[in-house]
Each structure stands twice: as structure tokens, then as C-alpha cells.
Motif scaffolding. Structure first.
Motif, short mmCIF file in Angstrom:
data_model
loop_
_atom_site.label_atom_id
_atom_site.label_comp_id
_atom_site.label_asym_id
_atom_site.label_seq_id
_atom_site.Cartn_x
_atom_site.Cartn_y
_atom_site.Cartn_z
N HIS A 1 0.86 -1.19 0.00
CA HIS A 1 0.00 0.00 0.00
C HIS A 1 0.89 1.24 0.00
CE1 HIS A 1 -1.30 3.32 2.72
NE2 HIS A 1 -2.31 3.36 1.87
N MET A 2 0.52 2.23 -0.81
CA MET A 2 1.27 3.48 -0.83
C MET A 2 0.30 4.65 -0.90
SD MET A 2 4.17 2.61 -3.64
CE MET A 2 4.87 0.97 -3.68
N GLN A 3 0.61 5.70 -0.16
CA GLN A 3 -0.18 6.91 -0.28
C GLN A 3 0.32 7.73 -1.47
OE1 GLN A 3 0.00 8.53 3.72
NE2 GLN A 3 -1.96 7.57 4.22
N ALA B 1 2.81 -7.14 9.92
CA ALA B 1 3.00 -6.19 8.82
C ALA B 1 4.09 -5.19 9.18
CB ALA B 1 1.70 -5.47 8.49
N TYR B 2 4.50 -4.48 8.17
CA TYR B 2 5.54 -3.45 8.29
C TYR B 2 4.94 -2.13 7.87
CZ TYR B 2 9.49 -0.74 6.36
OH TYR B 2 10.38 0.25 6.01
N MET B 3 5.21 -1.09 8.64
CA MET B 3 4.79 0.26 8.25
C MET B 3 6.01 1.14 8.07
SD MET B 3 2.17 3.02 9.98
CE MET B 3 3.19 3.49 11.39
N GLU B 4 6.14 1.69 6.90
CA GLU B 4 7.20 2.67 6.65
C GLU B 4 6.57 4.06 6.74
OE1 GLU B 4 10.31 3.75 3.07
OE2 GLU B 4 10.03 1.66 3.65
N TYR B 5 7.19 4.90 7.52
CA TYR B 5 6.68 6.25 7.75
C TYR B 5 7.83 7.21 7.46
CZ TYR B 5 4.13 9.98 10.27
OH TYR B 5 3.45 11.12 10.62
N ASP B 6 7.91 7.64 6.21
CA ASP B 6 9.07 8.39 5.74
C ASP B 6 8.85 9.90 5.82
OD1 ASP B 6 10.25 6.02 5.18
OD2 ASP B 6 9.95 6.08 3.03
N LEU B 7 9.85 10.58 6.31
CA LEU B 7 9.87 12.03 6.31
C LEU B 7 11.06 12.50 5.48
CD1 LEU B 7 9.11 12.59 10.08
CD2 LEU B 7 7.65 13.30 8.19
N TYR B 8 10.89 13.62 4.80
CA TYR B 8 11.89 14.08 3.84
C TYR B 8 12.53 15.38 4.30
CZ TYR B 8 9.45 10.58 1.22
OH TYR B 8 8.88 9.39 0.84
N SER B 9 13.83 15.48 4.11
CA SER B 9 14.55 16.68 4.51
C SER B 9 15.47 17.13 3.38
CB SER B 9 15.38 16.42 5.78
OG SER B 9 16.41 15.48 5.52
N ASN B 10 15.80 18.40 3.42
CA ASN B 10 16.72 18.99 2.44
C ASN B 10 18.07 19.16 3.12
OD1 ASN B 10 18.15 20.49 0.62
ND2 ASN B 10 16.60 22.06 0.33
N GLN B 11 19.05 18.35 2.73
CA GLN B 11 20.35 18.41 3.38
C GLN B 11 21.05 19.75 3.20
OE1 GLN B 11 22.63 15.03 2.01
NE2 GLN B 11 22.04 13.83 3.78
N THR C 1 3.27 7.18 4.01
CA THR C 1 2.96 5.93 4.70
C THR C 1 2.92 4.80 3.69
OG1 THR C 1 1.70 7.04 6.42
CG2 THR C 1 1.29 4.71 6.13
N TYR C 2 3.63 3.74 4.02
CA TYR C 2 3.73 2.58 3.14
C TYR C 2 3.48 1.35 4.00
CZ TYR C 2 6.56 -1.06 0.70
OH TYR C 2 7.02 -2.21 0.12
N LEU C 3 2.41 0.61 3.74
CA LEU C 3 2.07 -0.57 4.52
C LEU C 3 2.37 -1.83 3.73
CD1 LEU C 3 -1.37 0.55 6.04
CD2 LEU C 3 0.89 0.61 7.11
N GLN C 4 3.08 -2.75 4.36
CA GLN C 4 3.52 -3.98 3.70
C GLN C 4 3.12 -5.20 4.53
OE1 GLN C 4 5.47 -4.67 0.65
NE2 GLN C 4 4.40 -6.51 1.30
#
Length: 547
Positions: free
Chosen positions: A289-291, A440-450, A429-432
Motif C-alpha cells: 500500500h502506498m499513499q 506487517a511493516y509500516m514505513e513512515y518516511d519524512l523528507y529533509s533537504n540536506q 505511509t507505506y504498509l507492507q
């Protein structure tokens, strides 16, 4: 002339140079011991494969993530299991820390040394040693990446379990780390598909696990007796270095068929119900699953494209691929799953390929067939904001609903919100599902600008707050080796209060027994504490606060 004056002025104003003393009264990595180790390693490996040149060391001091640089004292590049053993032998004699590095593709700082010492770069060991299509296994060295492994597997009509990472990621380190992949509902994670390993222990002993330990065929079921391979999952170099690994392959599907289930409602409860039911049916070859934000970042080549795609895709999307001996069989499985989904909520839509092409609009760089191949064959993740913080949590699907809601509240509270198509608080949010939905596995990714220090710090603090909400608040399990990474972490609590070792068992009841076993084994196989040293044997505490 004026450019020289500016350069001189900057140099004079510089507060600090490269940091080579990482602790007070260092028990390891003393200058005189490092000099001796360098000389001995140059004799063992060859001078060209040992360096302390700051220009080279700086390239090993950080990764693609937001964590600050930590500099090694030496970098070495062995070419064989025997040379890896020699590195450990020298390190023990000279009391110098060693941390292995596979292909170097990480965003979690896993190969960055806390106290300096030796980074052992394994990229010279890049051979696929054996591929057996009949028995469906592959033997590889640590420098082999997923692109190379997949190409070799396809030559014998098989495939490797690819995670959602870049094609240049190392297979051994990723499989031992966890390896979340879209086939996990049917075949499990990468750690479930390790057949055997050759490993150099911290004292230089060469250990074989699984069938290779007693001369059996590689495809043989491990046994009799316990399988030692499990001990090295999530160890991050603290138990030594894997120099060879045998991993399971799976047959390449003769025919595949894909449907695109989409759900516009921002209703994760319904999505979770659908995922569990579909996983339990066990008809999909691949399921995730992907948002929409995740889709945008996967497919778009730039921030502008990702923003446009995120706004045009439905909020919730399933990645479903079906396989069969015939095209008819694959389509029939898809039809069954389509009925299963609509019985839960008829508002689910099933987008045909031409509708998906309409969604990507005029973005000529987007090709759905190519994107599908990127995703499930060669693997590719486009992190368009520059870097990302991966929130990797494991639990039951039912537990993710409240956890994800709570994490989003904490994310907005910390990061704030904008009206941009990709706002800072819209985590992907990515549910696997895992093993037919048993967990199940939940990926909860946040993005940053280095390139933006404010954004980098803001998103790092947001990540920590969201993850603590999921782990301490909702009881989810950190899917990246919480004990080896956090053992003895100096949490800034008042004297006399519990430390992190005391707090973890409250939310992870089994962690106390696991910690005891981990500590005892670590001390037994690494008496000098030179393998990826993080915590002190005498105090049980880590000297640094780190992720």
C-alpha cells in the motif's frame, strides 16, 4: 588576489577541523596504535588498500542521511575472507575499532564510526560466486548490489527479493538488516531468505552457518540443531563481518497481470481491512500500500513532477501484481481480488492502465511499464527532496491505524504545515503485509533537504517525535535492530532515573531477554570490544547520543 584573501579568511575563522579524537581517554584508537595498525595492514593487504589520507576519509564520514559526520582514522579494502580475518587480527592486537561497509548506500549512519578506528570497505569483494537456477539459490560477496544480483538471477529464470531501495544497495547488508519487499506477504522479508553465511568473527575466526557448515547442498533445509544465522540479523557489524551469503531465489513468473486499486478516501481503517483480506487470500505475487505522496516521489524525477503527481493520484493506492502459468490464470486471480476488495467497500476503484497514464499527464519522463520494472525488478527510490528519514515499524495491521494517526498529529505539531502539494508534515505511509498478513511493516518516511540546515534539524526532531509516539505510545516494534543500535544510549534523564535499557522492556516485553543474550554473545565473541564498538563493557553505556 581577493579570492585568496577570502580563502585565507575562511580558514582562519574555521572553528574546528577534522575531529580525530572522539572521546575522553580513548581506550581504543590511540595515535601510536593507529600508526602501528596502518603499517601492519599495509603489509597484509598492500599499501594501495590502506589509507589515512583526510581527503579520502572525509568521503567515509557520512552517508545520504542527516546525521553529522564522524571521521574514521583508517580505511582499508580487503579482497577476500582471509584478508578480512587479517584486519580483525591486527585490530585486536592494536586495539583499534573496526566497522564494515558494504556498498555504502545508507541513510541511517550505520557505517559511520562513533569513535573512529577502521572502516573496512568491502566493495572489492563484488563477485557472484554461484547461481543455481534448478535449486534456486545464489552465493554472493558483500560488494554485490541488487542490480547485479537480479541480472544474474534472471539468466537462470529466477529473481531476487528486491527491497524498496536503490539498485546500487548491497544485497548482503540489506538482507541481514531486514529487506522489506513487495513479495513479503508471500515469501517473507530478506532475513527469512538467508540459507547460510560465511562470517569472520571479531577475533578473526572464520565461521560457516547453515548447510555450508556441514557440506550439505545449499538448498538443504538447515539442521540438525539450531541455525546460527539468526544470531547475526540486525548485528550491524557488532558480531563480525559476513563475507559470503547464500540467499534463496524465486522463479520468474511466466505471466504477470497488474491492477491498480485506488481509494480516494483518507480512511486508513478501510485500507488496513483490505490489505489484511487480500494478504490472507494469498493470490497476489506482490502486494503493498502506498499513499499518493509515496507514488509521487517514486515516479517523479524532480520536486515539481513529484508534487504534480501527488496531487493527481488518489490518496491510497495498492500495488498488486498477479502471476500465473498463463495470462488467463493471472487475470483470474486479479478478478477474485477485485471482488474481495469491493465487498469491503464498493467505493474502491480499479484504474486501468490508460487511466494511470492520464494521471501522469504530460510528464514524458514517466513510463508506467518502465516504472513497474524499476519497482519490482531493478528497484529504485527517488528521494527528490535530497534525503529521507525512514520510519520502519513492525506490528499487526490492526495496530497501525491508531499509531499512524497519532504519529501524524505529532508530525504536524513538530514540523508545521503548508499548502504545498508535498507539505513537510505529509509523511509517506507505506504498509507492507508480511506472511499473508500475520504481521506487517509500516514505513513512515519524512523528507529533509540536506542543503538547508533549518529543514534538516526540523525534520530530524520531527522524525524522533513521531517514532517515539509509535514505539512508546502505541507499542510498535522498531524494525531495524533497536537493541544493538540503542544499547546503553545516554538518554538525558535525571540521575537515578531509568535509562533506555530499562525503558525498552516496558513497550517491548521480550527485549530484556534479547538484550541479555545479545550482550553475553557480544562479550564472548568480541572480548576486546573492537567490532563496531558503541557501548562500554564496564559501564554498559554508550558515550554518545546518536540515532
Amino acid at each position: 588576489m581577493w579570492t585568496r584573501d577570502i580563502a585565507k579568511d575562511i580558514k582562519e575563522r574555521r572553528i574546528s577541523g577534522i575531529i580525530f579524537q572522539h572521546e575522553v581517554n580513548p581506550p581504543h584508537n590511540r595515535p601510536e596504535d593507529l600508526a602501528r595498525a596502518k603499517e601492519m595492514l599495509a603489509q597484509a593487504l598492500g599499501e594501495e588498500w590502506v589509507t589515512d589520507d583526510p581527503v579520502i576519509l572525509i568521503g567515509y564520514s557520512r552517508d545520504q542521511g542527516p546525521l553529522p559526520a564522524q571521521y574514521p582514522h583508517l580505511v582499508v579494502m580487503p579482497s577476500s575472507t582471509e584478508e578480512v580475518a587479517e584486519v580483525y587480527r591486527v585490530a585486536n592486537e592494536c586495539k583499534v575499532d573496526v566497522i564494515p561497509m558494504g556498498t555504502g548506500l545508507t541513510t541511517m549512519g550505520l557505517h559511520i564510526p562513533l569513535y573512529g578506528g577502521i572502516i573496512m570497505d568491502l566493495r572489492r569483494m563484488d563477485k557472484v560466486l554461484e547461481v543455481d537456477g534448478e535449486n534456486m539459490y545464489m552465493v554472493i560477496q558483500p560488494g554485490v548490489n541488487y542490480l547485479v544480483a537480479q541480472i544474474e538471477a534472471q539468466k537462470v529464470k529466477c529473481r531476487v527479493l528486491n527491497p524498496s531501495t536503490a539498485a546500487t544497495a548491497g544485497v548482503i547488508s540489506n538482507h541481514a538488516f531486514c529487506n522489506i519487499n513487495t513479495l513479503a506477504s508471500k515469501y517473507g522479508f530478506g532475513i527469512d531468505n538467508i540459507i547460510d553465511m560465511t562470517m569472520v568473527m571479531p577475533d578473526g575466526t572464520i565461521l560457516k552457518t547453515g548447510p555450508s557448515a556441514y557440506g550439505a547442498v545449499k538448498a538443504h533445509v538447515p539442521g540438525p540443531g539450531p541455525d546460527m544465522a539468526s544470531l547475526f540479523r540486525y548485528a550491524f557489524g557488532q558480531y563480525g563481518t559476513v563475507t559470503e551469503m547464500t540467499l534463496r531465489l524465486y522463479p520468474e513468473a511466466e505471466h504477470i497481470y497488474q491492477i491498480f486499486p485506488a481509494y480516494e478516501k483518507d480512511d486508513l481503517e478501510c485500507v488496513i481491512n483490505v490489505l489484511y483480506k487480500v494478504a490472507n487470500e494469498n493470490l497476489t505475487l506482490e502486494l503493498a500500500h502506498m499513499q499518493n505522496s509515496f507514488f509521487g516521489i517514486f515516479v517523479g524525477a524532480t520536486n515539481k513532477q513529484a508534487s504534480a503527481l501527488a496531487g493527481s493520484f488518489p490518496r491510497n493506492n495498492l500495488f498488486t501484481i498477479f502471476s500465473g502459468a498463463t495470462e488467463e490464470e493471472a487475470k483470474l486471480k486479479a478478478e477474485v481480488i477485485q471482488r474481495v476488495i469491493t465487498e469491503i467497500d464498493p467505493e474502491w476503484e480499479f484504474l486501468p492502465v490508460d487511466a494511470m497514464e492520464d494521471l501522469v499527464g504530460d510528464l514524458r519522463s514517466v513510463n508506467l511499464e518502465r516504472w513497474q520494472k524499476y519497482f519490482n525488478v531493478t528497484v529504485r527510490v527517488m528521494r527528490v527532496r535530497g534525503s529521507f528519514l525512514i520510519g520502519a515499524l513492525i506490528g499487526h495491521l490492526d495496530n497501525f491505524l491508531q499509531a499512524e494517526r497519532r504519529m501524524r498529529v505529532e508530525t504536524t505539531n513538530q514540523a508545521g504545515h503548508t499548502e504545498d502539494p508535498l507539505p513537510p508534515d505529509d509523511a509517506s505511509t507505506y504498509l507492507q503485509p508480511y506472511h499473508m498478513g500475520r504481521s506487517a511493516y509500516m514505513e513512515y518516511d519524512l523528507y529533509s533537504n540536506q542543503g538547508d540546515k533549518d529543514d534538516n534539524m526540523r525534520m530530524f526532531m520531527t522524525y524522533m517525535r513521531a517514532m517515539m509516539a509509535g514505539i512508546l505510545g502505541e507499542g510498535l516494534v522498531l524494525a531495524c535492530g533497536a537493541i544493538p543500535l540503542n544499547k546503553g544510549m545516554p538518554v538525558p534523564l535525571p540521575e537515578g532515573m531509568p535509562n533506555l535499557d530499562d525503558v525498552l522492556p516496558i513497550v517491548m516485553p521480550n527485549s530484556a531477554a534479547f538484550t541479555d543474550a545479545y550482550v553475553a554473545f557480544k562479550k564472548a565473541v568480541d572480548p576486546n570490544n573492537i567490532a563496531a564498538r558503541r557501548w562500554d563493557y564496564q559501564t554498559g553505556l554508550c558515550k554518545k547520543l546518536t540515532l
